[in-house]
Enzyme design. Structure first.
Site, PDB file in Angstrom:
ATOM      1  N   LYS A 182      15.314  77.785  46.908  1.00 43.25           N
ATOM      2  CA  LYS A 182      16.591  78.257  47.455  1.00 43.25           C
ATOM      3  C   LYS A 182      17.686  77.641  46.596  1.00 43.25           C
ATOM      4  O   LYS A 182      18.037  76.473  46.748  1.00 43.25           O
ATOM      5  CB  LYS A 182      16.731  77.801  48.911  1.00 43.25           C
ATOM      6  CG  LYS A 182      17.552  78.700  49.805  1.00 43.25           C
ATOM      7  CD  LYS A 182      18.999  78.883  49.416  1.00 43.25           C
ATOM      8  CE  LYS A 182      19.903  77.744  49.822  1.00 43.25           C
ATOM      9  NZ  LYS A 182      21.256  77.854  49.247  1.00 43.25           N
ATOM     10  N   CYS A 216      25.685  64.053  39.029  1.00 40.88           N
ATOM     11  CA  CYS A 216      25.350  63.061  40.051  1.00 40.88           C
ATOM     12  C   CYS A 216      25.292  61.659  39.480  1.00 40.88           C
ATOM     13  O   CYS A 216      25.648  60.686  40.131  1.00 40.88           O
ATOM     14  CB  CYS A 216      24.019  63.416  40.696  1.00 40.88           C
ATOM     15  SG  CYS A 216      22.673  63.547  39.501  1.00 40.88           S
ATOM     16  N   GLU A 240      17.100  63.745  46.245  1.00 41.64           N
ATOM     17  CA  GLU A 240      17.914  63.272  45.105  1.00 41.64           C
ATOM     18  C   GLU A 240      19.358  63.542  45.491  1.00 41.64           C
ATOM     19  O   GLU A 240      19.787  64.700  45.506  1.00 41.64           O
ATOM     20  CB  GLU A 240      17.596  64.072  43.835  1.00 41.64           C
ATOM     21  CG  GLU A 240      16.125  64.287  43.535  1.00 41.64           C
ATOM     22  CD  GLU A 240      15.555  63.154  42.727  1.00 41.64           C
ATOM     23  OE1 GLU A 240      16.291  62.207  42.447  1.00 41.64           O
ATOM     24  OE2 GLU A 240      14.360  63.209  42.403  1.00 41.64           O
ATOM     25  N   GLU A 278      31.929  59.587  46.580  1.00 39.25           N
ATOM     26  CA  GLU A 278      31.658  60.437  45.415  1.00 39.25           C
ATOM     27  C   GLU A 278      32.708  61.546  45.353  1.00 39.25           C
ATOM     28  O   GLU A 278      32.842  62.331  46.289  1.00 39.25           O
ATOM     29  CB  GLU A 278      30.260  61.045  45.550  1.00 39.25           C
ATOM     30  CG  GLU A 278      29.876  61.899  44.371  1.00 39.25           C
ATOM     31  CD  GLU A 278      28.504  62.545  44.548  1.00 39.25           C
ATOM     32  OE1 GLU A 278      28.228  63.096  45.632  1.00 39.25           O
ATOM     33  OE2 GLU A 278      27.708  62.499  43.591  1.00 39.25           O
TER      34      GLU A 278
HETATM   35  P1  NAD Z   1      25.041  70.491  49.061  1.00 35.87           P
HETATM   36  O1  NAD Z   1      24.320  69.447  49.802  1.00 35.87           O
HETATM   37  O2  NAD Z   1      26.280  71.068  49.642  1.00 35.87           O
HETATM   38  O3  NAD Z   1      24.094  71.734  48.766  1.00 35.87           O
HETATM   39  C1  NAD Z   1      22.882  71.605  48.065  1.00 35.87           C
HETATM   40  C2  NAD Z   1      21.951  72.707  48.478  1.00 35.87           C
HETATM   41  O4  NAD Z   1      21.626  72.540  49.851  1.00 35.87           O
HETATM   42  C3  NAD Z   1      22.497  74.117  48.335  1.00 35.87           C
HETATM   43  O5  NAD Z   1      21.481  74.976  47.871  1.00 35.87           O
HETATM   44  C4  NAD Z   1      22.877  74.476  49.765  1.00 35.87           C
HETATM   45  O6  NAD Z   1      22.849  75.859  50.015  1.00 35.87           O
HETATM   46  C5  NAD Z   1      21.766  73.780  50.532  1.00 35.87           C
HETATM   47  N1  NAD Z   1      22.074  73.504  51.941  1.00 35.87           N
HETATM   48  C6  NAD Z   1      23.280  73.260  52.507  1.00 35.87           C
HETATM   49  N2  NAD Z   1      23.148  73.072  53.839  1.00 35.87           N
HETATM   50  C7  NAD Z   1      21.823  73.189  54.119  1.00 35.87           C
HETATM   51  C8  NAD Z   1      21.052  73.083  55.305  1.00 35.87           C
HETATM   52  N3  NAD Z   1      21.619  72.839  56.493  1.00 35.87           N
HETATM   53  N4  NAD Z   1      19.723  73.239  55.223  1.00 35.87           N
HETATM   54  C9  NAD Z   1      19.120  73.479  54.047  1.00 35.87           C
HETATM   55  N5  NAD Z   1      19.800  73.607  52.883  1.00 35.87           N
HETATM   56  C10 NAD Z   1      21.141  73.458  52.914  1.00 35.87           C
HETATM   57  O7  NAD Z   1      25.339  69.876  47.639  1.00 35.87           O
HETATM   58  P2  NAD Z   1      26.139  70.534  46.421  1.00 35.87           P
HETATM   59  O8  NAD Z   1      27.600  70.472  46.705  1.00 35.87           O
HETATM   60  O9  NAD Z   1      25.533  71.852  46.076  1.00 35.87           O
HETATM   61  O10 NAD Z   1      25.767  69.540  45.248  1.00 35.87           O
HETATM   62  C11 NAD Z   1      26.514  68.405  44.942  1.00 35.87           C
HETATM   63  C12 NAD Z   1      25.791  67.167  45.409  1.00 35.87           C
HETATM   64  O11 NAD Z   1      24.496  67.109  44.824  1.00 35.87           O
HETATM   65  C13 NAD Z   1      26.491  65.906  44.966  1.00 35.87           C
HETATM   66  O12 NAD Z   1      26.466  64.976  46.011  1.00 35.87           O
HETATM   67  C14 NAD Z   1      25.625  65.414  43.817  1.00 35.87           C
HETATM   68  O13 NAD Z   1      25.695  64.052  43.543  1.00 35.87           O
HETATM   69  C15 NAD Z   1      24.268  65.825  44.282  1.00 35.87           C
HETATM   70  N6  NAD Z   1      23.345  65.869  43.155  1.00 35.87           N
HETATM   71  C16 NAD Z   1      22.366  64.908  43.077  1.00 35.87           C
HETATM   72  C17 NAD Z   1      21.501  64.894  41.987  1.00 35.87           C
HETATM   73  C18 NAD Z   1      20.412  63.861  41.873  1.00 35.87           C
HETATM   74  O14 NAD Z   1      19.490  64.075  41.101  1.00 35.87           O
HETATM   75  N7  NAD Z   1      20.481  62.763  42.588  1.00 35.87           N
HETATM   76  C19 NAD Z   1      21.618  65.869  41.008  1.00 35.87           C
HETATM   77  C20 NAD Z   1      22.622  66.815  41.119  1.00 35.87           C
HETATM   78  C21 NAD Z   1      23.484  66.810  42.207  1.00 35.87           C
END
Ligand code: NAD
Length: 482
Positions: free
Chosen positions: A173, A281, A248, A379
């Site tokens: 997804k 991230c 992650e 962040e």
């Molecule tokens: P997000 O948590 O808003 O969304 C990530 C994913 O989760 C999307 O596909 C979204 O549709 C899905 N999602 C949202 N709500 C959900 C739910 N209730 N159930 C299941 N899936 C759901 O994050 P974002 O804004 O897309 O990404 C940014 C974040 O990701 C930042 O905090 C960043 O640091 C982190 N990130 C971490 C890493 C790592 O490797 N540690 C890498 C890249 C990004």
């Protein structure tokens, strides 16, 4: 701008539409790229069912054959590399040159690496009073993989490749702000000959498609990359079915510059933290600098920051592109406004780039923030770095470890003994000394504290995606149960 991507779901080897769609816009100019299938409970159910049906066949497929198909997917990624790079840049606004030269080759490498690792995966059998212990990494079942928008295909394939290599089936997804390359991956996997149902892609919003997938009782693993609040929601859903999760999550990583550092290197490393408009991230967004060199470091960094070329990410000369979405830009700017209201000072940047308009935010340096200020602990995920000074090594370590995150840390020092002392005390999944972003798939990757749960990479990936079994076989004629 338009792109030729089939944005319906990919379920059981077929394109499947939904009654509803959602708009996908380019961060470069706001143009509508596609109307994307908006999945929900029905699509999640269909995809998990398809993955469940395909699982026994794929799990029973020999390791060599699984590895062969993964390598064919890598070939397909390489064949379509230019297309993947331009589609990703158009969709998420990160630099075209980095997609073409770094990210997409790495996507192909993800598949080759885990194909190779799979063929070597194992453990020597060992003996217990004549009995043989044989450890096997058995496929676990359908895996739900949920990914963010900042490095869409890179992060998706870093999960898809080991999950498939392990003999699992997958439901991916992708994030709703950058859904396109996941659809192209489905085409590439089908062209490579991956059997129907082994890889499924469900498009849609997190609260709809994502939530339905992670709550499904037939899912055996959930791997998630994204934000801390979403991780909490997913953890609660996974708890209901006791499904193992790998998380992650976000970071607020420190970049420590000691007085004995090579200052040119330190400034170069600090400037790198603006890559992908700060939407990384791992970014070391908290600059912690020895007070003895802080004025010189700050002056040099401010000059370099002001000189960064901001613009269209398809332009080879661009250093910093747009942020992903108007909501995200407003969030980033909100952090900066509140930081200034709390007493912070702008050293460079400080607001949207009004010359360019749209989603361009000026690379920003903030100083003089009071201890505990939100901009120092939360962040921001935009092109915003903060500057703090320290007088002693102890103080530097305390500041570095002073948030609820622990994803990464960067240490810049010319003294190897200091490097050893400081790195031993840092709380982080990855620590870089005099470098940044050097990544090797053999290494464990993940975060401490609220930056994540679990590690992926090399054998750690297989440990997560497999049910590990020990089979103990008695020698012929053995009767003693003692
Ligand atoms: P997000 O948590 O808003 O969304 C990530 C994913 O989760 C999307 O596909 C979204 O549709 C899905 N999602 C949202 N709500 C959900 C739910 N209730 N159930 C299941 N899936 C759901 O994050 P974002 O804004 O897309 O990404 C940014 C974040 O990701 C930042 O905090 C960043 O640091 C982190 N990130 C971490 C890493 C790592 O490797 N540690 C890498 C890249 C990004």
């Amino acid at each position: 701008m338009s792109v030729a991507v089939d944005t319906r779901h990919w379920i059981g080897g077929e394109r499947v539409a939904s009654a509803r769609t959602f708009p996908d816009r380019s961060p470069i100019d706001g143009s509508l790229l596609a109307e994307v299938a908006r999945g929900g409970a029905d699509e999640a159910k269909a995809a998990v069912a398809a993955a469940g049906e395909a699982f026994p066949g794929w799990a029973a497929t020999s390791r060599d054959e699984r590895a062969r198909l993964l390598r064919r997917i890598a070939d397909g990624v390489e064949r379509r590399l230019s297309e993947l790079a331009i589609v990703e840049t158009t969709d998420n606004g990160a630099l075209l040159r980095s997609h073409r030269n770094g990210v997409m080759p790495r996507v192909a490498h993800n598949f080759r690496f885990f194909a190779d690792w799979l063929t070597g995966l194992g453990h020597d059998d060992f003996d217990t009073r004549g009995h043989t212990n044989h450890v096997s990494w058995d496929p676990a079942g359908p895996c739900v993989l949920i990914t963010p928008w900042n490095a869409p295909l890179m992060l998706a394939t870093w999960k898809v490749a080991p999950a498939l290599a392990a003999g699992n089936t997958v439901i991916l997804k992708p994030a709703e702000w950058s859904p396109l390359t996941a659809s192209l991956l489905a085409d590439i996997a089908a062209e490579a000959g991956l059997p129907p149902g082994v890889l499924n892609v469900v498009q849609g919003y997190g609260a709809e498609a994502g939530a339905a997938l992670v709550a499904h009782p037939d899912v055996r693993r959930i791997s998630f990359t994204g934000s801390v609040p979403t991780a909490r929601t997913i953890a609660a859903a996974a708890a209901a079915n006791l499904v193992p999760t790998s998380f992650e999550l976000g970071g607020k990583s420190p970049l420590l510059v000691f007085a004995d550092a090579d200052l040119d290197l330190a400034v170069d490393l600090a400037v790198e933290q603006f890559d992908n408009a700060g939407q990384v991230c791992l970014a070391g967004t908290r600059l912690l600098v020895d007070a003895a060199i802080a004025d010189e470091f700050t002056a040099r960094l401010a000059a370099r920051t002001a000189a960064l070329r901001q613009g269209d990410p398809r332009d080879e000369a661009t250093d910093v592109g747009p942020n992903i979405h108007p909501d995200h830009l407003a969030r980033v700017d909100g952090f900066v406004r509140r930081a200034l209201a709390a007493g912070g000072r702008v050293v460079a940047g400080g607001g949207p780039n009004t010359d360019l308009g749209g989603l361009y935010y000026r690379p920003t340096l903030l100083a003089d923030l009071p201890s505990g200020a939100e901009a120092l602990t939360e962040e921001i995920f935009g092109p915003v770095l903060t500057l703090q000074t320290f007088d002693t090594e102890d103080e530097a370590v305390a500041l570095a470890n002073g948030t609820r995150f622990g994803l990464a840390a960067v240490v810049v020092t010319g003294d190897p003994t200091r490097a050893a002392r400081v790195t031993a005390r840092l709380v982080a999944g990855t620590v870089w000394v005099n470098c940044f972003f050097v990544r090797d798939l053999r290494a464990p990757f993940g975060g401490a504290r609220q930056s994540g749960i679990g590690r992926e990479g090399g054998t750690w990936s297989f440990d997560f995606y497999c049910d590990i079994k020990n089979t103990v076989t008695a020698p012929k004629g053995w009767r003693d149960h003692g």
